[in-house]
Design an enzyme around this catalytic site. Structure first.
Site, short mmCIF file in Angstrom:
data_model
loop_
_atom_site.label_atom_id
_atom_site.label_comp_id
_atom_site.label_asym_id
_atom_site.label_seq_id
_atom_site.Cartn_x
_atom_site.Cartn_y
_atom_site.Cartn_z
N THR A 216 0.83 -1.20 0.00
CA THR A 216 0.00 0.00 0.00
C THR A 216 0.87 1.25 0.00
O THR A 216 0.63 2.19 -0.78
CB THR A 216 -0.93 0.00 1.22
OG1 THR A 216 -1.78 -1.16 1.17
CG2 THR A 216 -1.80 1.25 1.27
N VAL B 141 2.54 1.61 -3.49
CA VAL B 141 1.69 2.15 -4.55
C VAL B 141 1.39 3.63 -4.29
O VAL B 141 1.38 4.44 -5.21
CB VAL B 141 0.38 1.34 -4.65
CG1 VAL B 141 -0.59 2.01 -5.62
CG2 VAL B 141 0.68 -0.09 -5.12
N GLU B 142 1.17 3.98 -3.03
CA GLU B 142 0.80 5.35 -2.70
C GLU B 142 1.93 6.35 -2.91
O GLU B 142 1.72 7.42 -3.47
CB GLU B 142 0.31 5.42 -1.25
CG GLU B 142 -1.07 4.84 -1.02
CD GLU B 142 -2.18 5.67 -1.63
OE1 GLU B 142 -1.91 6.82 -2.05
OE2 GLU B 142 -3.31 5.17 -1.70
N SER B 143 3.12 6.03 -2.42
CA SER B 143 4.17 7.06 -2.40
C SER B 143 5.57 6.54 -2.69
O SER B 143 6.55 7.25 -2.45
CB SER B 143 4.17 7.78 -1.05
OG SER B 143 4.62 6.91 -0.01
N TYR C 216 -6.40 -0.08 -8.46
CA TYR C 216 -5.58 0.18 -7.28
C TYR C 216 -5.54 -1.05 -6.37
O TYR C 216 -4.46 -1.51 -5.96
CB TYR C 216 -6.13 1.38 -6.51
CG TYR C 216 -5.39 1.67 -5.24
CD1 TYR C 216 -4.33 2.56 -5.21
CD2 TYR C 216 -5.75 1.05 -4.04
CE1 TYR C 216 -3.64 2.82 -4.04
CE2 TYR C 216 -5.06 1.30 -2.87
CZ TYR C 216 -4.01 2.18 -2.87
OH TYR C 216 -3.33 2.42 -1.71
#
Length: 356
Positions: A146, A149-151, A337
């Site tokens: 997570t 993928v986010e940052s 996502y």
């Protein structure tokens, strides 16, 4: 982390300012108002803040913050008068990358950078990740994926001013105005609670903040102080980010040890009706099998699941998403996502090694 919608804004050029001799045709303030309905007009000759004119919607928002949360009217006016309009915010939210075909999205998010970086991140923070698993029941690879993928593990947390982005969306993006006005409210409350300068906080084009890219409402509700320093800091504390991601998933119903999603074969005549049921699991696996869905991996018949489809390079690819897949879509309401988190997590587990 945000509900992204690929909707085109058709109201960005609505004018709200009448003729004003103080503003010439070339004035930047006139240009602001031709594009941004919420823009605060500070007259060129005005010696004090009292001369500023605010759009009615923004004026109403300010008064609401004053009455509901005891903010200073003058402080809010001064703050919003400094907000610069940024059309790039509308462009970005109107064409989110999550709306691309699955095979394009996967190639950008389940790649060597995120796999190798994720294994390194996991090794560096193994003890913290293991504690999060024990306390919240969310496996390390899901937390790491997570954040990846986010940052990209905190490398890309956004360069937009959060106040600027949320103000733009709250008053200039009708399809999601209600959501982003709520997020703007939460952001101002968060800034006050955490003693942050709201004008200096950076984030995504949708106002998401920090290593796990939490929207302000999620920051206030689900962020945890996992490093024990008395602060919930998602920008600088990796431990707080790890604990907060795990807490978010647990709060949204993560079930420890359960399968996330499996590929499936589907009889074409029955697929459309099942897809119309949406991504929330409603029918148990046994019923889905009776309706022509064949999981390609073993599944018990009791758990509820939902059929979804993504676009692969060779055509439609069908999957069954169970409860934990739906939980991931609560973090970001995109099938691409959630599937990317599932796929990246499997790669990370394989590279990191068996066991924990």
């Amino acid at each position: 982390m945000v509900e992204r919608a690929g909707l085109e804004n058709r109201n960005t050029r609505k004018r709200i300012v009448g003729s004003n001799p103080t503003l010439s045709a070339k004035s930047p303030f006139r240009l602001w108002c031709a594009f941004v309905p919420w823009a605060a007009l500070v007259l060129a000759a005005a010696p004090t803040l009292a001369a500023a004119q605010l759009a009615p919607e923004l004026e109403a928002f300010i008064q609401d913050m004053v009455h509901k949360h005891q903010f200073s009217d003058e402080s809010l006016r001064r703050m919003f008068a400094k907000v610069e309009p940024n059309p790039a915010v509308i462009s970005a939210i109107s064409a989110p990358f999550t709306a691309r075909p699955w095979h394009e999205f996967r190639s950008r998010n389940v790649d060597a950078v995120r796999i190798n970086g994720g294994v390194k991140f996991w090794r560096e923070h193994a003890a913290t990740l293991a504690r999060a698993r024990r306390e919240f029941g969310v496996p390390e690879e899901i937390i790491v994926a997570t954040i990846g993928v986010e940052s990209i593990y905190g490398r890309r947390t956004g360069a937009y001013g959060v106040l600027e982005a949320l103000t733009m969306l709250a008053f200039n993006y009708p399809p999601r105005a209600e959501l982003f006005r709520s997020e703007l409210e939460h952001f101002l409350l968060l800034a006050r609670e955490a003693r942050l300068d709201a004008t200096r906080v950076k984030g995504s084009f949708a106002g998401a903040i920090g290593i796990p890219q939490f929207l302000p409402s999620s920051y206030r509700r689900y962020a945890v102080d996992f490093d024990g320093d008395g602060r919930r800091d998602l920008t600088s504390s990796v431990a707080d980010a790890i604990g907060s991601v795990a807490n978010y998933y647990k709060a949204h119903g993560w079930r420890e040890g359960q399968i996330i999603a499996v590929p499936a074969a589907v009889e074409p005549e029955g697929a459309a009706a099942l897809l119309e049921l949406g991504i929330k699991p409603r029918l148990n696996v046994g019923e889905l099998k009776r309706r022509g869905v064949s999981p390609t991996e073993p599944l018990e018949e009791g758990p509820a699941a939902a059929l979804f489809v993504v676009e692969s390079e060779i055509g439609p690819s069908y999957w069954l998403g169970l409860n934990n897949f739906y939980v991931i879509t609560r973090y970001n309401r995109s099938i691409n996502y959630a599937l990317a988190v599932r796929e990246l997590s499997r790669e990370l587990r394989a590279q990191y090694g068996p066991g924990s």
